[in-house]
Design a protein around this motif. Structure first.
Motif, PDB file in Angstrom:
ATOM      1  N   PHE A 139       0.862  -1.893  -0.097  1.00  0.00           N
ATOM      2  CA  PHE A 139      -0.014   0.248  -0.512  1.00  0.00           C
ATOM      3  C   PHE A 139       1.092   1.186   0.137  1.00  0.00           C
ATOM      4  O   PHE A 139       1.496   1.423   0.972  1.00  0.00           O
ATOM      5  N   PRO A 140       0.697   2.388  -0.989  1.00  0.00           N
ATOM      6  CA  PRO A 140       1.402   3.539  -1.343  1.00  0.00           C
ATOM      7  C   PRO A 140       0.645   3.940   0.100  1.00  0.00           C
ATOM      8  O   PRO A 140       0.204   4.472   0.456  1.00  0.00           O
ATOM      9  N   LYS A 141       1.888   5.741   0.593  1.00  0.00           N
ATOM     10  CA  LYS A 141       1.379   6.177   1.910  1.00  0.00           C
ATOM     11  C   LYS A 141       0.183   7.514   1.389  1.00  0.00           C
ATOM     12  O   LYS A 141       0.237   7.374  -0.014  1.00  0.00           O
ATOM     13  N   ALA A 152       1.169   2.963  10.223  1.00  0.00           N
ATOM     14  CA  ALA A 152      -0.182   2.555   9.990  1.00  0.00           C
ATOM     15  C   ALA A 152      -1.054   3.774  10.711  1.00  0.00           C
ATOM     16  O   ALA A 152      -0.172   3.437  11.674  1.00  0.00           O
ATOM     17  N   GLN A 153      -2.155   3.543  10.761  1.00  0.00           N
ATOM     18  CA  GLN A 153      -3.323   4.700  11.587  1.00  0.00           C
ATOM     19  C   GLN A 153      -4.436   4.128  11.643  1.00  0.00           C
ATOM     20  O   GLN A 153      -5.289   3.698  11.088  1.00  0.00           O
ATOM     21  N   LEU A 183       0.405   5.335   6.608  1.00  0.00           N
ATOM     22  CA  LEU A 183       1.610   6.941   6.717  1.00  0.00           C
ATOM     23  C   LEU A 183       2.468   7.022   6.112  1.00  0.00           C
ATOM     24  O   LEU A 183       3.356   7.677   5.863  1.00  0.00           O
ATOM     25  N   GLU A 184       2.886   5.880   5.599  1.00  0.00           N
ATOM     26  CA  GLU A 184       3.779   5.436   4.877  1.00  0.00           C
ATOM     27  C   GLU A 184       3.965   4.329   3.864  1.00  0.00           C
ATOM     28  O   GLU A 184       2.835   3.667   4.076  1.00  0.00           O
ATOM     29  N   LYS A 185       4.888   3.688   2.883  1.00  0.00           N
ATOM     30  CA  LYS A 185       4.233   2.681   1.544  1.00  0.00           C
ATOM     31  C   LYS A 185       4.729   1.733   2.960  1.00  0.00           C
ATOM     32  O   LYS A 185       5.474   0.952   4.103  1.00  0.00           O
TER      33      LYS A 185
END
Length: 218
Positions: free
Chosen positions: A33-35, A57-58, A99-101
């Motif tokens: 998953f990309p940012k 991630a969040q 939140l990032e890759k």
């Protein structure tokens, strides 16, 4: 990926050399998953058990007005989605945002809880480990609820900081949130929370630089 899973609580008590066979039996798969992408989208994604293999991630909960509240931050090795997968809801009621890759491992809970035709010996252990993880996360959620039961923002901050100090064993600590995210996590107005932090700093209670804090008042 195998290195992370060898020490993961879900696979505790399972022979490390068998993990690849376990993942195959569970019909697991990984996805990148990309940012900024949604790993899970509130009301849309089908629940499954997920483990964050890399990235950050969040977890957020949105209401019908579009407001959102931070439930927590996910780091490498963290598992998520398991509670919703276990109760078989049609769609997951929270969002998980990269939140990032991120690389994520997905598993179908039914492949864990149902004994397969091969009668693999590890299913009972997986179920036991899964229950322990869910119970621990329930404790953490209750902990967050204990913060927001305080009426004032200062008391919420103090309760949150005291818990971090106790866990880290240090009066200097780093929190995983920026100011906006911390306000969301503690269910507080963002401007009011920033003002309260500034007051606590001017009163000599804390010092901070971005998300690095030092508790001065002892």
């Amino acid at each position: 990926m195998t290195g992370i899973l060898k020490s993961h609580q879900l696979f505790e008590g399972i022979n490390k050399s068998e993990i690849s066979s376990v993942l195959k039996c569970l019909k697991s798969y990984t996805k990148l998953f990309p940012k900024g992408d949604f790993i899970f989208l509130n009301g849309k994604s089908i629940p499954s058990i997920a483990i964050l293999i890399s990235g950050e991630a969040q977890v957020r909960k949105e209401n019908i007005l579009g407001d959102s509240m931070i439930i927590g931050t996910l780091l490498k090795g963290d598992m998520f989605g398991e509670s919703f997968a276990c109760i078989s809801v049609a769609a997951i009621p929270v969002s998980v945002i990269a939140l990032e890759k991120c690389e994520v491992l997905f598993m179908d809970v039914n492949n864990i809880t149902n004994i397969c035709t091969n009668a693999c010996s590890f299913h009972r252990r997986l179920i036991s480990n899964l229950l322990k993880i869910i119970a621990h996360k329930n404790i953490l959620l209750n902990q967050k609820m204990s913060y927001i039961t305080h009426k004032t923002i200062r008391n919420r901050l103090e309760a949150y900081f005291h818990d971090i100090i106790e866990k880290s064993g240090s009066y200097t600590f780093t929190i995983p949130y920026n100011r906006n995210e911390l306000a969301d996590y503690l269910c507080a107005d963002r401007s009011a929370l920033s003002r309260e932090l500034s007051k606590m700093k001017s009163e000599g209670i804390i010092d901070f630089n971005k998300n690095i804090f030092r508790w001065i008042k002892k």
